[in-house]
Design a protein around this motif. Structure first.
Motif, PDB file in Angstrom:
ATOM      1  N   ALA A   1     -23.107  26.747  43.660  1.00 27.70           N
ATOM      2  CA  ALA A   1     -23.810  27.908  43.105  1.00 27.70           C
ATOM      3  C   ALA A   1     -23.020  29.185  43.353  1.00 27.70           C
ATOM      4  N   VAL A   2     -22.474  29.348  44.549  1.00 29.62           N
ATOM      5  CA  VAL A   2     -21.677  30.544  44.848  1.00 29.62           C
ATOM      6  C   VAL A   2     -20.510  30.636  43.873  1.00 29.62           C
ATOM      7  N   ARG A   3     -19.824  29.508  43.651  1.00 33.98           N
ATOM      8  CA  ARG A   3     -18.689  29.468  42.717  1.00 33.98           C
ATOM      9  C   ARG A   3     -19.140  29.842  41.301  1.00 33.98           C
ATOM     10  N   LEU A   4     -20.273  29.294  40.873  1.00 27.20           N
ATOM     11  CA  LEU A   4     -20.806  29.585  39.536  1.00 27.20           C
ATOM     12  C   LEU A   4     -21.104  31.074  39.384  1.00 27.20           C
ATOM     13  N   TYR A   5     -21.778  31.666  40.365  1.00 30.17           N
ATOM     14  CA  TYR A   5     -22.144  33.073  40.268  1.00 30.17           C
ATOM     15  C   TYR A   5     -20.902  33.966  40.248  1.00 30.17           C
ATOM     16  N   ARG A   6     -19.905  33.619  41.038  1.00 32.20           N
ATOM     17  CA  ARG A   6     -18.649  34.399  41.010  1.00 32.20           C
ATOM     18  C   ARG A   6     -17.983  34.289  39.642  1.00 32.20           C
ATOM     19  N   LYS A   7     -17.982  33.100  39.084  1.00 33.92           N
ATOM     20  CA  LYS A   7     -17.392  32.892  37.753  1.00 33.92           C
ATOM     21  C   LYS A   7     -18.107  33.748  36.704  1.00 33.92           C
ATOM     22  N   MET A   8     -19.415  33.962  36.875  1.00 36.66           N
ATOM     23  CA  MET A   8     -20.200  34.778  35.950  1.00 36.66           C
ATOM     24  C   MET A   8     -19.952  36.270  36.144  1.00 36.66           C
ATOM     25  N   GLY A   9     -19.267  36.648  37.215  1.00 37.48           N
ATOM     26  CA  GLY A   9     -18.985  38.059  37.453  1.00 37.48           C
ATOM     27  C   GLY A   9     -19.794  38.691  38.564  1.00 37.48           C
ATOM     28  N   PHE A  10     -20.656  37.916  39.224  1.00 44.03           N
ATOM     29  CA  PHE A  10     -21.388  38.451  40.360  1.00 44.03           C
ATOM     30  C   PHE A  10     -20.402  38.736  41.488  1.00 44.03           C
ATOM     31  N   ARG A  11     -20.661  39.803  42.216  1.00 45.36           N
ATOM     32  CA  ARG A  11     -19.836  40.100  43.394  1.00 45.36           C
ATOM     33  C   ARG A  11     -20.722  40.026  44.625  1.00 45.36           C
TER      34      ARG A  11
END
Length: 184
Positions: A160-170
């Motif tokens: 999930a962390v990887r997915l959110y980072r890929k989406m642009g979340f910081r």
């Protein structure tokens, strides 16, 4: 039972920037916007998504059907509930009736869109459905005039962390959540 602290990231996304690209909805899936009659389906998708996952330790209500039903009702009753950012994902199989396989809910918290419980059932993961649900929630927050959104994720949930980072979340900060956990 013992008290355990779970390390979580607060992750943030600027909704004034161009949003991440979501894949097209695969055949056999349907996105359903929030209506009051969908609370139970959201709860069952939530339960099926989380009951065997780490987050059921962090938030024990996610590990029980009745806990998910109660949680969904509580979320939907809040004055800060954002129906436009709340979506259900159904899968249509030729051999069975449509089944809820994903859910996301949104709240407005101190001027931010706040994601609650983005979940996709295990057998439907890997098709970009979490990204699709997140894109719908982000668009819903934009429609109601919010310029930023956030979520919290347990750091051990590396996918999930990887997915959110890929989406642009910081990653904005680290928080800790205390929970009673059985140490068998």
């Amino acid at each position: 039972m013992g008290l355990t602290y779970f390390k979580r990231f607060r992750m943030e996304l600027d909704l004034t920037e161009p949003l991440f690209d979501a894949p097209p909805l695969p055949p056999g899936y349907e996105l359903v916007p929030w209506t009051d009659g969908l609370s139970r389906e959201h709860a069952m998708a939530k339960y099926q998504s989380f009951h065997c996952e780490l987050d059921a330790n962090v938030f024990p209500c996610l590990g029980r059907r009745d806990g998910c039903v109660r949680l969904m009702r509580e979320i939907a009753r809040r004055s800060t509930f954002v129906p436009e950012a709340t979506w259900l994902l159904r899968h249509h199989s030729p051999t069975s009736r449509p089944q809820a396989v994903g859910t996301v809910q949104g709240l407005r918290v101190e001027g931010w869109g706040a994601i609650q419980n983005l979940g996709v059932t295990q057998e439907h993961r890997g098709y970009g459905l979490g990204t699709i649900l997140m894109a719908q929630a982000a668009a819903g927050f934009r429609r109601v005039g919010l310029a930023k959104m956030h979520l919290e994720v347990t750091t051990a949930n590396t996918a999930a962390v990887r997915l959110y980072r890929k989406m642009g979340f910081r990653q904005a900060r680290t928080v800790f959540k205390a929970a009673e956990v059985s140490h068998a």
